[in-house]
Design a protein around this motif. Structure first.
Motif, PDB file in Angstrom:
ATOM      1  N   LYS A 225       0.833  -1.195   0.000  1.00 13.72           N
ATOM      2  CA  LYS A 225       0.000   0.000   0.000  1.00 13.72           C
ATOM      3  C   LYS A 225       0.871   1.249   0.000  1.00 13.72           C
ATOM      4  O   LYS A 225       1.970   1.258   0.570  1.00 13.72           O
ATOM      5  CB  LYS A 225      -0.905   0.027   1.247  1.00 13.72           C
ATOM      6  CG  LYS A 225      -1.884  -1.139   1.343  1.00 13.72           C
ATOM      7  CD  LYS A 225      -2.947  -1.057   0.261  1.00 13.72           C
ATOM      8  CE  LYS A 225      -3.890  -2.237   0.314  1.00 13.72           C
ATOM      9  NZ  LYS A 225      -4.880  -2.207  -0.785  1.00 13.72           N
ATOM     10  N   SER A 226       0.359   2.298  -0.617  1.00 18.47           N
ATOM     11  CA  SER A 226       1.038   3.585  -0.549  1.00 18.47           C
ATOM     12  C   SER A 226       0.758   4.200   0.823  1.00 18.47           C
ATOM     13  O   SER A 226      -0.395   4.420   1.197  1.00 18.47           O
ATOM     14  CB  SER A 226       0.535   4.526  -1.649  1.00 18.47           C
ATOM     15  OG  SER A 226       1.124   5.810  -1.507  1.00 18.47           O
ATOM     16  N   SER A 229       3.170   8.598   0.886  1.00 20.23           N
ATOM     17  CA  SER A 229       3.743   8.869  -0.445  1.00 20.23           C
ATOM     18  C   SER A 229       4.706   7.808  -0.962  1.00 20.23           C
ATOM     19  O   SER A 229       5.374   8.024  -1.976  1.00 20.23           O
ATOM     20  CB  SER A 229       4.444  10.243  -0.480  1.00 20.23           C
ATOM     21  OG  SER A 229       3.529  11.274  -0.209  1.00 20.23           O
ATOM     22  N   GLU A 230       4.806   6.670  -0.287  1.00 17.86           N
ATOM     23  CA  GLU A 230       5.679   5.617  -0.808  1.00 17.86           C
ATOM     24  C   GLU A 230       5.098   4.250  -0.457  1.00 17.86           C
ATOM     25  O   GLU A 230       4.514   4.065   0.624  1.00 17.86           O
ATOM     26  CB  GLU A 230       7.095   5.745  -0.240  1.00 17.86           C
ATOM     27  CG  GLU A 230       8.088   4.801  -0.892  1.00 17.86           C
ATOM     28  CD  GLU A 230       9.508   5.021  -0.411  1.00 17.86           C
ATOM     29  OE1 GLU A 230      10.308   4.063  -0.497  1.00 17.86           O
ATOM     30  OE2 GLU A 230       9.829   6.132   0.055  1.00 17.86           O
ATOM     31  N   GLU A 231       5.289   3.295  -1.356  1.00 19.99           N
ATOM     32  CA  GLU A 231       4.749   1.959  -1.140  1.00 19.99           C
ATOM     33  C   GLU A 231       5.473   1.245   0.000  1.00 19.99           C
ATOM     34  O   GLU A 231       6.696   1.296   0.117  1.00 19.99           O
ATOM     35  CB  GLU A 231       4.881   1.122  -2.414  1.00 19.99           C
ATOM     36  CG  GLU A 231       4.201  -0.240  -2.314  1.00 19.99           C
ATOM     37  CD  GLU A 231       4.339  -1.055  -3.587  1.00 19.99           C
ATOM     38  OE1 GLU A 231       5.428  -1.618  -3.807  1.00 19.99           O
ATOM     39  OE2 GLU A 231       3.360  -1.125  -4.349  1.00 19.99           O
ATOM     40  N   TRP A 317       9.969   1.890   5.243  1.00 20.64           N
ATOM     41  CA  TRP A 317       9.655   1.731   3.817  1.00 20.64           C
ATOM     42  C   TRP A 317      10.595   0.758   3.113  1.00 20.64           C
ATOM     43  O   TRP A 317      10.342   0.368   1.988  1.00 20.64           O
ATOM     44  CB  TRP A 317       9.661   3.097   3.121  1.00 20.64           C
ATOM     45  CG  TRP A 317       8.454   3.886   3.499  1.00 20.64           C
ATOM     46  CD1 TRP A 317       7.269   3.947   2.836  1.00 20.64           C
ATOM     47  CD2 TRP A 317       8.293   4.688   4.674  1.00 20.64           C
ATOM     48  NE1 TRP A 317       6.373   4.742   3.524  1.00 20.64           N
ATOM     49  CE2 TRP A 317       6.979   5.202   4.653  1.00 20.64           C
ATOM     50  CE3 TRP A 317       9.122   5.012   5.751  1.00 20.64           C
ATOM     51  CZ2 TRP A 317       6.482   6.033   5.654  1.00 20.64           C
ATOM     52  CZ3 TRP A 317       8.626   5.833   6.741  1.00 20.64           C
ATOM     53  CH2 TRP A 317       7.326   6.334   6.695  1.00 20.64           C
TER      54      TRP A 317
END
Length: 326
Positions: A225-226, A229-231, A317
């Motif tokens: 999921k994002s 702003s990042e997966e 992340w």
């Protein structure tokens, strides 16, 4: 540098610092404990480079996400403030298990907590999904003293991996034996465990789990999921369990009103999931992923409101494949 949360070592290698902290919590009033947290946090800030770097990583993602949302609430990185917020949270966790937290310190809103209290009063249970944003322990510690706002005792079962914080949990169990009761490890989840949890819900209990850390044993079993702003990855297992328990699912957040404060005032947010599980196996799997998206969206909103109450101190992340150890 290790990236998975389960591979991180506990900051305290012995129980002595934690026992000393518990002694101070029993002895001193809250405002004095918070004062002590300032120099202790500064020492930790100076000598724990991993905490500084992971805080910076998180805050840079949050700043980028906020700009995309048209918000400039957080203009620069402040890693010390996040570490200090964590220290205050640890103090309040210990205070909770010592019985020093009051239900009057919690501010409830006109959200789905009304419905949750109603079903608990009727002797029914529910599945609560939380996170490591804020103080998820607050509910369990209050419930152990019967402080739930419901005119009956509500048993709480927590699903958590306790290996990373073994010393902390062991010391808490010496203060309040209820802190170690009704904890199930996600490592040993099977058909019998699910049946046990279903029975506890039928008897009016609450099952609580955090959904912002992937499985220690099967990190690859995750939804991508994002987030800010990042997966990144979120555990499939929690949402699979939600589909198996056949009980109402609520997202819960216990957030300090101010990130840094001398007053123990919390906002308790309770949001019922709109997802129901029915249909074919594929449809149920899609519903699990939809519920995960609900959770991630709420988590982002609460991060924006309380930017320094994020207590995942690892490269969050990187768990989707980046192992550069920035």
């Amino acid at each position: 540098m290790t990236n998975n949360w389960a591979e991180q070592k506990e900051a305290a290698t012995t129980s002595l610092p934690i026992k000393f902290s518990c002694f101070l919590v029993k002895l001193f009033p809250h405002f004095l404990l918070v004062l002590i947290a300032f120099p202790v946090s500064f020492f930790y800030f100076l000598f724990c480079s991993r905490a500084r770097k992971t805080c910076e990583d998180y805050q840079r993602h949050l700043i980028s996400f906020a700009k995309n949302q048209g918000s400039n609430f957080l203009r620069k990185v402040n890693t010390y403030k996040q570490i200090l917020s964590f220290s205050i949270c640890l103090i309040e966790k210990i205070e909770g298990w010592c019985g020093k937290e009051k239900l009057s310190d919690i501010c409830f809103y006109d959200d789905d907590v009304v419905e949750l209290k109603k079903i608990l009063a009727e002797g029914k249970g529910a599945f609560l999904i939380g996170s490591h944003l804020g103080n998820i322990e607050l509910l369990r510690s209050l419930a152990s003293f019967g402080k739930t706002g419901v005119d009956k005792f509500v048993p709480v079962t927590a699903i958590m991996d306790v290996k990373v914080t073994a010393n902390f949990n062991k010391t808490l169990s010496q203060i309040n034996k209820n802190s170690a009761l009704d904890i199930l490890s996600p490592d040993n989840m099977g058909v019998e465990t699910v049946e046990l949890l279903q029975d506890r819900i039928k008897k009016g209990g609450l099952i609580v789990a955090a959904a912002d850390r992937t499985s220690a044993n099967n990190p690859e079993r995750s939804f991508k999921k994002s987030f800010l702003s990042e997966e990144t990855s979120f555990p499939c297992g929690i949402f699979l369990l939600a589909s198996l328990l056949k009980a109402p699912v609520y997202f819960i957040f216990a957030m300090r009103k101010k990130d840094i404060s001398f007053r123990k005032k919390y906002d308790m947010l309770v949001i019922k999931s709109a997802v129901t599980f029915s249909g074919s196996r594929l449809e149920r799997k899609q519903s699990q992923e939809t519920m995960c998206s609900e959770f991630v969206s709420l988590l982002e909103k609460e991060c924006l409101k309380h930017p320094f109450q994020w207590y995942n101190f690892y490269y969050y992340w990187n768990n989707v494949g980046d192992t550069s150890g920035r």
